[in-house]
Design a protein around this motif. Structure first.
Motif, PDB file in Angstrom:
ATOM      1  N   ASP A 194      78.977  27.638 146.980  1.00 59.21           N
ATOM      2  CA  ASP A 194      79.108  28.101 145.356  1.00 59.21           C
ATOM      3  C   ASP A 194      78.025  28.501 144.931  1.00 59.21           C
ATOM      4  O   ASP A 194      76.979  27.659 144.517  1.00 59.21           O
ATOM      5  CB  ASP A 194      79.681  26.964 144.951  1.00 59.21           C
ATOM      6  N   THR A 244      74.268  38.369 135.886  1.00 58.61           N
ATOM      7  CA  THR A 244      73.810  39.771 135.735  1.00 58.61           C
ATOM      8  C   THR A 244      72.229  39.542 135.532  1.00 58.61           C
ATOM      9  O   THR A 244      71.281  40.420 136.085  1.00 58.61           O
ATOM     10  CB  THR A 244      74.414  40.547 134.699  1.00 58.61           C
ATOM     11  N   ASP A 280      75.235  28.938 129.500  1.00 59.35           N
ATOM     12  CA  ASP A 280      76.141  28.251 130.233  1.00 59.35           C
ATOM     13  C   ASP A 280      75.782  26.901 129.986  1.00 59.35           C
ATOM     14  O   ASP A 280      74.562  26.324 129.563  1.00 59.35           O
ATOM     15  CB  ASP A 280      76.053  28.382 131.637  1.00 59.35           C
ATOM     16  N   ARG A 304      83.061  39.071 132.812  1.00 56.95           N
ATOM     17  CA  ARG A 304      82.416  38.713 131.487  1.00 56.95           C
ATOM     18  C   ARG A 304      83.120  39.561 130.475  1.00 56.95           C
ATOM     19  O   ARG A 304      82.938  40.788 130.616  1.00 56.95           O
ATOM     20  CB  ARG A 304      80.962  38.786 131.840  1.00 56.95           C
TER      21      ARG A 304
END
Ligand code: WTA
Length: 644
Positions: free
Chosen positions: A408, A413, A497, A523
Motif C-alpha cells: 500500500d 503528485t 493529509d 484529487r
C-alpha cells in the motif's frame, strides 16, 4: 482485524532487492552520510556528467530544493538508449492492451527509441526548443509514452492533461504554462465508448493563443477537423524523420514536466518536477517497492494523465528496463474479469491499482477473478487513497491467493514517487496501513501548532527533510509554493493529509485534512467544483464537501443556494450535474445536490464546512459548537432536507 500482521514471506525475502537487514543498513547509511548514499543511488540512471553536488535544501525563507545540481543528463537516454546499448533492444518495453480485448501490441526498446526520435525530430522542426512547454492530451495509447519521452529528448517540458478533462479544464492548463504545442488524438476509447479528444481540443484552443501547432495521432479513425497550417497528422509529420535524435543535455535541475493538481484553494497548481532527482526517485522506488526483477511484466493500471502514470507506467519502469503494460480500457468492460483476463494473457508479475477499483470488483464476487489464471502474479500494489482493511484482505486473499505481498503505497503528485510503503521482502504488512517510510524519507506527525508528536500519535502528516523526487516549485508561482506547502508548519513540508502512527511505528493515512477530496482516487478541489456551480446562471452560492462513498471512497456532495425567484426542480438538479461534468469533466460529477436556502456561516461570513461535512456524512449527532453561527436555524433546515 485491522491490526493483523502479515509477515514477510521467506521466499520473497530470500531473493528480494531489499530484505530486513538491507533495509536497516540503507537507513543507517543514509543517516550517516546522505550525500554518499544518494550519490551512489544516482548511479542507477545514465548521466552525461555525473553529479558531484548532491543535495542543497532549505525549507525556510524562499524555499530552495536542489539535488544532483551539477549533474547533466537526458531522461530519455536512461529510459531508452542505454538499454539498447546494453543489448536489450529486442526486449519488449511496452505491452499495449486495447480497450477492445481483441487488440494489443508490443513495442521493443529499439522500436520505442525510433518512434521517440522521429517525433522529437518533428517537434524540433516545428520550432520546439529546450524549455518550451508542450501539452499532451492523449488516451492510453503508446503515443502517450512516445510523446512524453520525445519532449524529454529535446528538453521540452511536458504537461500531460488527463483525457477525461473538459475543453475548459484543458484550456486553463494550456494557458497557465503558455504551451506552444499540443499533442492529441482524433478520439480515445474507454469501455466501448469514444472520447472526442480532438473536438475537445478544438474548443479549448479557441482561448489558447500560445498554441502554434497541434500534432494529432490517428487512433480510431473517427472524423475530425484539421486546421490548415496549425494541425498536423502524427503519421505524416514523422514520416520522413530519422530514427535517431541527439538528446538535449539537461542540467539535473532543468524541468522535466509540469502536472496540474488540485489544492484547497484557487485553480489547479502546476506541480513542477526536474530531471535528475525525479529520475533517481522513479527508478529507486520502482525497483525497491515492487521488487522489480529483470524480465518481469509489470502493470500499473493508472492513466498517464495522473502522476502515477508518469512515474510508474513511463519513467520508473522504463528507467529500470522493465516491460510495462499500458491498458486503454476499464476494469468493468466487457466484464468484471477484465483485469484478470489481462493478467493471464500477458503473464503479469507485478500489478498496481487503486482501492476504488478493488472495491468495485469485490462487489462482483470471486468468480470473475477465479475464472482467470493469476499464478504469474508475485506482488500487488495499491495507490491513490486509503485502502480499507476489507478491500486489502480481499485483494490479498482472493486476487493474490495469500501468495503475493500487498504494498500500500502512500505518495502524492508533489512527492514524485512513493514515500511510505512496505518493501515486500523487508516489512510485515498490516491491512489498511501504508506501513513505514522508505529509507531516506523522514515523515513526522504534528499537532495543530506544528509540535512533533512522538510514539503512537494522530495528527497532520509532514516531511521534515527533502528526498530527490520532491517537486521544486509551482510553475510560474514560487511564492504560492512556499505558501501552500511550507507556511502551515514552519520548516516542514505539509502534505495536506492526516495520519495516525501506531505503537509499531506504522503509518495509517486517514485522508485529507484540507479542502481537497479524493473521488475514486482522483484529487478534486472543492473550490473548483464550487466555482463551476456558481458559474451557472441559476446559482447564487455553492458549498461542496466530500461524503463517504462505498466504492469511490468519497463522493461529491454539493449544497446549492439558488438565485432569488429560481425554482428548485428535478430538471434543474440534473442540469447542474450535467453542467459540472461539462465544465470540469466526468470525474467531477456531483453525487448529491441539496438545495440550501441558507448555508451555515460564521458572523464574519465564513462557511462552516465542518458542519456541512457532518450533515453530508449523516453524522448529525455531535455537530459540535454551532454557537458562532450567524443563523443557527439553517443547520436544522439542512439536516431535515439531507439528500440520500
Ligand atoms: C491520497 C496520487 C492513503 C492522499 C499518488 C494524498 C493515499 C493524495 C494513498 C495524493 C495511500 C495517495 N493511502 N491515501 N496509499 N496514496 N493517497 O496527488 O490523500 O493524485 O495526499 O497522487 O492521495 O493524490 P495524487
Amino acid at each position: 482485524m485491522a491490526d493483523e500482521l502479515i509477515a514477510v514471506k521467506p521466499e520473497i525475502a530470500a531473493r528480494a532487492h531489499v530484505d530486513a537487514a538491507k533495509r536497516e543498513a540503507m537507513i543507517a547509511a543514509e543517516a550517516a552520510d546522505p550525500d554518499a548514499f544518494w550519490r551512489n543511488e544516482a548511479k542507477r540512471i545514465a548521466w552525461m556528467r555525473e553529479p558531484t553536488k548532491i543535495k542543497s535544501v532549505d525549507f525556510t525563507g524562499d524555499i530552495s530544493i536542489k539535488w544532483f545540481w551539477d549533474g547533466e543528463l537526458n531522461a530519455s537516454v536512461s529510459c531508452l538508449d542505454r538499454h539498447i546499448a546494453a543489448g536489450r533492444g529486442e526486449q519488449v518495453a511496452i505491452i499495449w492492451e486495447g480497450d477492445d480485448p481483441a487488440t494489443d501490441a508490443k513495442v521493443t526498446y529499439r522500436e520505442l527509441h525510433a518512434r521517440v526520435c522521429k517525433l522529437a525530430n518533428a517537434m524540433r522542426r516545428l520550432g520546439v526548443k529546450k524549455g518550451d512547454r508542450v501539452c499532451i492530451y492523449l488516451p492510453m495509447i503508446v503515443e502517450a509514452a512516445v510523446a512524453m519521452l520525445a519532449c524529454a529528448r529535446i528538453g521540452a517540458i511536458h504537461s500531460v492533461v488527463f483525457g477525461g478533462f473538459s475543453p475548459d479544464s484543458l484550456a486553463s492548463r494550456i494557458q497557465d504554462s503558455a504551451c506552444s504545442l499540443l499533442i492529441t488524438a482524433d478520439e480515445g476509447r474507454r469501455g466501448g465508448r469514444r472520447v472526442p479528444l480532438k473536438a475537445n481540443a478544438d474548443e479549448a484552443l479557441l482561448t489558447c493563443p500560445t498554441i502554434r501547432h497541434v500534432i494529432v495521432a490517428k487512433n480510431t479513425g473517427g472524423a475530425v477537423e484539421m486546421m490548415e497550417g496549425r494541425d498536423h497528422w502524427w503519421h505524416a509529420i514523422t514520416e520522413g524523420e530519422g530514427e535517431s535524435c541527439e538528446p538535449e543535455r539537461m542540467n539535473a535541475e532543468d524541468p522535466l514536466f509540469i502536472l496540474y493538481t488540485s489544492g484547497s484553494t484557487g485553480k489547479p497548481k502546476g506541480v513542477l518536477h526536474t530531471t535528475g532527482g525525479y529520475m533517481v526517485w522513479a527508478s529507486f522506488t520502482h525497483q525497491n517497492v515492487f521488487d522489480y526483477r529483470e524480465g518481469e511484466i509489470y502493470w500499473c493500471t493508472a492513466d498517464v494523465g495522473w502522476v502515477t502514470g508518469h512515474t510508474y507506467i513511463v519513467y520508473g519502469p522504463l528507467a529500470n528496463g522493465a516491460t510495462t503494460l499500458m491498458f486503454e480500457g476499464v476494469p468493468s468492460w466487457p466484464d468484471a474479469g477484465r483485469f484478470w483476463q489481462v493478467v493471464a494473457k500477458h503473464k503479469v508479475n507485478i500489478f498496481y491499482t487503486a482501492p476504488t477499483a478493488i472495491r468495485a470488483l469485490m462487489r462482483e464476487g470471486e468468480a470473475p477473478v477465479k475464472n482467470h489464471d493469476r499464478s504469474s502474479l508475485r506482488i500487488l500494489g495499491s495507490v491513490g487513497e486509503p485502502i480499507n482493511p476489507e478491500a486489502w484482505l480481499w485483494y490479498y486473499r482472493v486476487v493474490g491467493e495469500e501468495r503475493c505481498p500487498v504494498v500500500d503505497t502512500w505518495w502524492q503528485t508533489e512527492t514524485g514517487g512513493i514515500l511510505i510503503s512496505p518493501l515486500p521482502g523487508a516489512v510485515a504488512q498490516k491491512p489498511g496501513s501504508a506501513t513505514l517510510p522508505l529509507p531516506g524519507v523522514k515523515p513526522a506527525i504534528v499537532d495543530g501548532e506544528g509540535r512533533i508528536l512522538d510514539g503512537a500519535a494522530e495528527g497532520n502528516l509532514v516531511l521534515l527533510d527533502s528526498w530527490p523526487g520532491q517537486m521544486r516549485t509551482i510553475y510560474g508561482d514560487h511564492p504560492r509554493f512556499g505558501q501552500t506547502y511550507f507556511s502551515t508548519f514552519k520548516g516542514m513540508y505539509f502534505t495536506g493529509d492526516g495520519a495516525r502512527r501506531d505503537a509499531d511505528g506504522y503509518y495509517w493515512i486517514t485522508g485529507r485534512v484540507d479542502d481537497v477530496i479524493n473521488v475514486a482516487g482522483h484529487r478534486m478541489g472543492t473550490a473548483e467544483v464550487e466555482s463551476a456551480l456558481v458559474a451557472h446562471p441559476a446559482v447564487a452560492e455553492a458549498a461542496v464537501v466530500g461524503m463517504p462513498h462505498d466504492i469511490k471512497g468519497q463522493g461529491i456532495y454539493a449544497y446549492v443556494t439558488l438565485k432569488a425567484g429560481v425554482e428548485p426542480t428535478e430538471v434543474l438538479r440534473k442540469e447542474l450535474v450535467a453542467w459540472v461534468r461539462k465544465e470540469i469533466g466526468p470525474i467531477a460529477t456531483p453525487d448529491a445536490i441539496q438545495w440550501a436556502p441558507g448555508l451555515p456561516k460564521t458572523r464574519s461570513g465564513k462557511i462552516m464546512r465542518r458542519i456541512l461535512r457532518k450533515i453530508a456524512a449523516n453524522e448529525t449527532e455531535g455537530l459540535g459548537d454551532t454557537s458562532t453561527l450567524a443563523d443557527p436555524g439553517v443547520v436544522q433546515e439542512l439536516i431535515d432536507n439531507r439528500v440520500g
